[in-house]
Design a protein around this motif. Structure first.
Motif, mmCIF file in Angstrom:
data_model
loop_
_atom_site.group_PDB
_atom_site.id
_atom_site.type_symbol
_atom_site.label_atom_id
_atom_site.label_comp_id
_atom_site.label_asym_id
_atom_site.label_seq_id
_atom_site.Cartn_x
_atom_site.Cartn_y
_atom_site.Cartn_z
ATOM 1 N N ALA A 83 0.843 -1.191 0.000
ATOM 2 C CA ALA A 83 0.000 0.000 0.000
ATOM 3 C C ALA A 83 0.885 1.249 0.000
ATOM 4 C CB ALA A 83 -0.901 -0.003 1.228
ATOM 5 N N GLY A 84 0.535 2.211 -0.838
ATOM 6 C CA GLY A 84 1.295 3.449 -0.918
ATOM 7 C C GLY A 84 2.533 3.376 -1.776
ATOM 8 N N ARG A 85 2.746 2.242 -2.441
ATOM 9 C CA ARG A 85 3.901 2.082 -3.324
ATOM 10 C C ARG A 85 3.453 1.879 -4.758
ATOM 11 N NH1 ARG A 85 8.671 -1.706 -1.038
ATOM 12 N NH2 ARG A 85 9.336 -0.346 0.636
ATOM 13 N N ALA A 86 4.350 2.205 -5.658
ATOM 14 C CA ALA A 86 4.086 2.021 -7.084
ATOM 15 C C ALA A 86 3.910 0.547 -7.402
ATOM 16 C CB ALA A 86 5.242 2.590 -7.897
ATOM 17 N N GLY A 87 2.945 0.239 -8.257
ATOM 18 C CA GLY A 87 2.751 -1.136 -8.683
ATOM 19 C C GLY A 87 3.695 -1.531 -9.799
ATOM 20 N N CYS A 88 4.086 -0.565 -10.612
ATOM 21 C CA CYS A 88 4.995 -0.821 -11.731
ATOM 22 C C CYS A 88 6.157 0.159 -11.638
ATOM 23 C CB CYS A 88 4.247 -0.643 -13.048
ATOM 24 S SG CYS A 88 5.254 -0.997 -14.505
ATOM 25 N N LEU A 89 7.344 -0.329 -11.871
ATOM 26 C CA LEU A 89 8.545 0.489 -11.773
ATOM 27 C C LEU A 89 9.432 0.192 -12.970
ATOM 28 C CD1 LEU A 89 10.004 2.423 -9.772
ATOM 29 C CD2 LEU A 89 11.016 0.398 -8.731
ATOM 30 N N GLU A 90 9.878 1.240 -13.648
ATOM 31 C CA GLU A 90 10.774 1.096 -14.791
ATOM 32 C C GLU A 90 11.942 2.053 -14.619
ATOM 33 O OE1 GLU A 90 7.189 0.243 -17.983
ATOM 34 O OE2 GLU A 90 8.406 2.021 -18.203
ATOM 35 N N ALA A 91 13.102 1.647 -15.082
ATOM 36 C CA ALA A 91 14.277 2.520 -15.018
ATOM 37 C C ALA A 91 15.137 2.297 -16.252
ATOM 38 C CB ALA A 91 15.091 2.232 -13.758
ATOM 39 N N THR A 92 15.731 3.388 -16.733
ATOM 40 C CA THR A 92 16.673 3.308 -17.842
ATOM 41 C C THR A 92 17.954 4.023 -17.449
ATOM 42 O OG1 THR A 92 15.794 5.318 -18.871
ATOM 43 C CG2 THR A 92 14.913 3.202 -19.649
ATOM 44 N N VAL A 93 19.049 3.554 -18.031
ATOM 45 C CA VAL A 93 20.355 4.176 -17.843
ATOM 46 C C VAL A 93 20.911 4.492 -19.218
ATOM 47 C CG1 VAL A 93 22.699 3.889 -16.959
ATOM 48 C CG2 VAL A 93 20.775 2.861 -15.726
ATOM 49 N N GLU A 94 21.307 5.742 -19.412
ATOM 50 C CA GLU A 94 21.961 6.194 -20.649
ATOM 51 C C GLU A 94 23.330 6.727 -20.247
ATOM 52 O OE1 GLU A 94 20.829 6.294 -23.822
ATOM 53 O OE2 GLU A 94 18.723 5.759 -23.539
ATOM 54 N N TYR A 95 24.382 6.212 -20.869
ATOM 55 C CA TYR A 95 25.725 6.665 -20.531
ATOM 56 C C TYR A 95 26.089 7.909 -21.335
ATOM 57 C CZ TYR A 95 26.047 2.386 -17.964
ATOM 58 O OH TYR A 95 25.813 1.374 -17.065
ATOM 59 N N GLU A 96 26.646 8.896 -20.622
ATOM 60 C CA GLU A 96 27.066 10.173 -21.200
ATOM 61 C C GLU A 96 28.507 10.413 -20.777
ATOM 62 O OE1 GLU A 96 24.229 12.642 -19.158
ATOM 63 O OE2 GLU A 96 22.660 12.259 -20.640
ATOM 64 N N GLY A 97 29.438 9.854 -21.521
ATOM 65 C CA GLY A 97 30.848 9.970 -21.126
ATOM 66 C C GLY A 97 31.094 9.224 -19.836
ATOM 67 N N ASP A 98 31.609 9.922 -18.815
ATOM 68 C CA ASP A 98 31.894 9.266 -17.536
ATOM 69 C C ASP A 98 30.724 9.362 -16.556
ATOM 70 O OD1 ASP A 98 32.057 11.963 -16.967
ATOM 71 O OD2 ASP A 98 33.907 11.819 -15.821
ATOM 72 N N ARG A 99 29.555 9.777 -17.043
ATOM 73 C CA ARG A 99 28.355 9.912 -16.209
ATOM 74 C C ARG A 99 27.266 8.986 -16.744
ATOM 75 N NH1 ARG A 99 29.038 12.113 -11.629
ATOM 76 N NH2 ARG A 99 27.015 13.065 -11.560
ATOM 77 N N ALA A 100 26.340 8.665 -15.872
ATOM 78 C CA ALA A 100 25.158 7.862 -16.237
ATOM 79 C C ALA A 100 23.924 8.715 -15.949
ATOM 80 C CB ALA A 100 25.111 6.580 -15.439
ATOM 81 N N HIS A 101 23.044 8.842 -16.939
ATOM 82 C CA HIS A 101 21.766 9.546 -16.760
ATOM 83 C C HIS A 101 20.723 8.476 -16.488
ATOM 84 C CE1 HIS A 101 18.146 11.760 -18.607
ATOM 85 N NE2 HIS A 101 18.230 12.002 -17.313
ATOM 86 N N VAL A 102 20.077 8.564 -15.326
ATOM 87 C CA VAL A 102 19.103 7.562 -14.895
ATOM 88 C C VAL A 102 17.716 8.187 -14.879
ATOM 89 C CG1 VAL A 102 18.417 5.998 -13.038
ATOM 90 C CG2 VAL A 102 20.847 6.417 -13.484
ATOM 91 N N HIS A 103 16.758 7.462 -15.424
ATOM 92 C CA HIS A 103 15.352 7.880 -15.400
ATOM 93 C C HIS A 103 14.548 6.738 -14.766
ATOM 94 C CE1 HIS A 103 11.650 9.821 -16.653
ATOM 95 N NE2 HIS A 103 11.224 8.622 -16.967
ATOM 96 N N VAL A 104 13.811 7.057 -13.701
ATOM 97 C CA VAL A 104 12.966 6.081 -13.021
ATOM 98 C C VAL A 104 11.523 6.536 -13.158
ATOM 99 C CG1 VAL A 104 12.426 4.959 -10.824
ATOM 100 C CG2 VAL A 104 14.801 5.527 -11.381
ATOM 101 N N LEU A 105 10.654 5.632 -13.592
ATOM 102 C CA LEU A 105 9.221 5.897 -13.699
ATOM 103 C C LEU A 105 8.494 4.944 -12.757
ATOM 104 C CD1 LEU A 105 6.682 7.133 -15.046
ATOM 105 C CD2 LEU A 105 6.878 5.316 -16.767
ATOM 106 N N ALA A 106 7.697 5.507 -11.880
ATOM 107 C CA ALA A 106 6.912 4.712 -10.913
ATOM 108 C C ALA A 106 5.437 4.978 -11.178
ATOM 109 C CB ALA A 106 7.284 5.102 -9.488
ATOM 110 N N ILE A 107 4.690 3.909 -11.427
ATOM 111 C CA ILE A 107 3.257 4.043 -11.737
ATOM 112 C C ILE A 107 2.463 3.249 -10.711
ATOM 113 C CG2 ILE A 107 1.468 3.619 -13.447
ATOM 114 C CD1 ILE A 107 3.732 3.699 -15.559
#
Length: 107
Positions: A83-107
């Protein structure tokens, strides 16, 4: 649906995790209503060990084999939902040189 800013702590609890220590450029947004909520977290962190740190921060995530990004993760709606938590969770990682761009979607 209107979009609004969320705090990282509140959104992390909804997604069942936390933004990893050392993350930068953290942006948290939410949209929806009581019946349907979407929450998104974007951040960057060092590339080295990024996927492992993401899995430590969001332990419900499972690695996907097919992916349009550099790395993708997912949680099925029936896996460990509380209860109170996302039922579906998705995440992507895109590498940008020496950094990682992370996007998390919680539905």
């Amino acid at each position: 649906m209107a979009t609004h800013t969320e705090t990282a702590g509140r959104l992390g609890r909804y997604a069942g995790g936390t933004v990893p220590a050392g993350a930068t450029d953290v942006a948290c947004t939410g949209s929806g209503n009581l019946n349907h909520r979407d929450r998104e977290i974007d951040f960057r962190m060092p590339r080295e060990g990024a996927e492992e740190r993401l899995l430590d921060a969001f332990p419900r995530l499972r690695r996907e084999s097919r992916c349009a990004a550099d790395a993708c993760f997912h949680v099925e709606p029936d896996e460990g939902v509380h209860a109170g938590r996302a039922g579906c969770l998705e995440a992507t990682v895109e590498y940008e040189g020496d950094r990682a761009h992370v996007h998390v979607l919680a539905i």
